[in-house]
Write a protein that holds these residues in place. Structure first.
Motif, PDB file in Angstrom:
ATOM      1  N   MET A   1       5.608  -0.404  -1.668  1.00 50.29           N
ATOM      2  CA  MET A   1       5.446   0.826  -1.404  1.00 50.29           C
ATOM      3  C   MET A   1       5.769   1.888  -0.929  1.00 50.29           C
ATOM      4  O   MET A   1       4.583   3.074  -0.836  1.00 50.29           O
ATOM      5  N   LEU A   2       7.534   1.969  -1.402  1.00 46.57           N
ATOM      6  CA  LEU A   2       7.321   3.208  -0.550  1.00 46.57           C
ATOM      7  C   LEU A   2       7.123   3.921  -2.488  1.00 46.57           C
ATOM      8  O   LEU A   2       6.828   5.407  -2.645  1.00 46.57           O
ATOM      9  N   VAL A   3       6.843   3.700  -3.864  1.00 46.07           N
ATOM     10  CA  VAL A   3       6.488   3.782  -4.776  1.00 46.07           C
ATOM     11  C   VAL A   3       5.052   4.659  -4.599  1.00 46.07           C
ATOM     12  O   VAL A   3       4.372   5.661  -5.201  1.00 46.07           O
ATOM     13  N   MET A   4       4.453   3.627  -3.953  1.00 43.84           N
ATOM     14  CA  MET A   4       3.152   5.121  -3.315  1.00 43.84           C
ATOM     15  C   MET A   4       3.282   6.289  -3.024  1.00 43.84           C
ATOM     16  O   MET A   4       2.245   7.122  -3.260  1.00 43.84           O
ATOM     17  N   LEU A   5       4.374   6.141  -2.068  1.00 44.11           N
ATOM     18  CA  LEU A   5       4.284   7.690  -1.306  1.00 44.11           C
ATOM     19  C   LEU A   5       4.218   8.954  -2.422  1.00 44.11           C
ATOM     20  O   LEU A   5       4.179   9.549  -2.723  1.00 44.11           O
ATOM     21  N   ILE A   6       4.406   8.134  -3.355  1.00 43.81           N
ATOM     22  CA  ILE A   6       4.884   9.539  -4.973  1.00 43.81           C
ATOM     23  C   ILE A   6       4.129   9.150  -5.559  1.00 43.81           C
ATOM     24  O   ILE A   6       3.537  10.780  -6.127  1.00 43.81           O
ATOM     25  N   VAL A   7       4.095   8.157  -6.037  1.00 42.43           N
ATOM     26  CA  VAL A   7       2.604   8.088  -7.169  1.00 42.43           C
ATOM     27  C   VAL A   7       1.492   8.118  -6.684  1.00 42.43           C
ATOM     28  O   VAL A   7       0.799   9.224  -7.747  1.00 42.43           O
ATOM     29  N   VAL A   8       0.757   8.693  -5.789  1.00 48.60           N
ATOM     30  CA  VAL A   8      -1.019   8.764  -5.441  1.00 48.60           C
ATOM     31  C   VAL A   8      -0.772  10.408  -5.094  1.00 48.60           C
ATOM     32  O   VAL A   8      -1.705  11.030  -5.876  1.00 48.60           O
ATOM     33  N   PRO A   9       0.192  10.967  -4.397  1.00 53.50           N
ATOM     34  CA  PRO A   9      -0.139  12.985  -4.386  1.00 53.50           C
ATOM     35  C   PRO A   9       0.427  13.190  -6.028  1.00 53.50           C
ATOM     36  O   PRO A   9      -0.085  13.994  -6.504  1.00 53.50           O
ATOM     37  N   LEU A  10       1.134  12.548  -6.619  1.00 54.51           N
ATOM     38  CA  LEU A  10       0.936  12.624  -8.072  1.00 54.51           C
ATOM     39  C   LEU A  10      -0.147  12.388  -8.847  1.00 54.51           C
ATOM     40  O   LEU A  10      -0.577  13.124  -9.366  1.00 54.51           O
ATOM     41  N   VAL A  11      -1.020  11.444  -8.666  1.00 52.38           N
ATOM     42  CA  VAL A  11      -1.682  11.390  -9.628  1.00 52.38           C
ATOM     43  C   VAL A  11      -3.130  11.565  -8.763  1.00 52.38           C
ATOM     44  O   VAL A  11      -3.746  12.641  -9.642  1.00 52.38           O
ATOM     45  N   LEU A  12      -2.976  12.728  -7.445  1.00 51.28           N
ATOM     46  CA  LEU A  12      -4.116  13.655  -6.748  1.00 51.28           C
ATOM     47  C   LEU A  12      -4.522  14.908  -7.727  1.00 51.28           C
ATOM     48  O   LEU A  12      -4.768  15.472  -7.656  1.00 51.28           O
ATOM     49  N   GLY A  13      -2.636  14.954  -7.619  1.00 53.57           N
ATOM     50  CA  GLY A  13      -2.449  16.419  -7.944  1.00 53.57           C
ATOM     51  C   GLY A  13      -3.260  16.401 -10.091  1.00 53.57           C
ATOM     52  O   GLY A  13      -3.227  17.951  -9.991  1.00 53.57           O
ATOM     53  N   ILE A  14      -2.362  15.379 -10.246  1.00 55.69           N
ATOM     54  CA  ILE A  14      -3.102  15.483 -11.431  1.00 55.69           C
ATOM     55  C   ILE A  14      -5.007  15.501 -11.879  1.00 55.69           C
ATOM     56  O   ILE A  14      -5.393  16.583 -12.460  1.00 55.69           O
TER      57      ILE A  14
END
Length: 113
Positions: A1-14
């Motif tokens: 779950m903690l990884v999602m906090l980093i991955v989701v904004p990164l994917v949205l930025g890309i």
């Protein structure tokens, strides 16, 4: 779950960067095509703007475009045409405040022999 906090904004930025680049590339190519159309010998007034808008509508939605202007210009010392396209890309994908992307295309005008 903690990884999602980093991955989701990164994917949205890309995805946002990809959208901006796509809009910029399509409008740049459309502006160049419109300039070549307007620079042709015996081109009717408004042909460059019409061609630019048709190219943009084929590549992306015309709703991104705020303004298309065609004006005479000097291209490498020769008379020519400049087509400028001002578009707005939403900052949050398809929603939210927009920021402006401005591109231009140039072509040397044809002259009768």
């Amino acid at each position: 779950m903690l990884v999602m906090l980093i991955v989701v904004p990164l994917v949205l930025g890309i995805l946002q960067v990809a959208l901006v680049m796509h809009v910029r590339n399509v409008t740049t190519a459309a502006a160049a095509e419109g300039a070549r159309t307007q620079a042709a010998l015996d081109a009717p007034p408004g042909a460059g703007e019409q061609r630019t808008r048709a190219q943009i509508d084929a590549g992306i939605s015309d709703r991104f475009v705020r303004e298309v202007t065609v004006s005479p210009a000097t291209v490498a010392g020769a008379p020519g045409v400049e087509v400028r396209v001002v578009s707005e890309v939403p900052a949050l994908g398809m929603l939210g405040p927009a920021f402006t992307v401005e591109v231009s295309g140039h072509a040397v005008s044809e002259v009768a022999p």
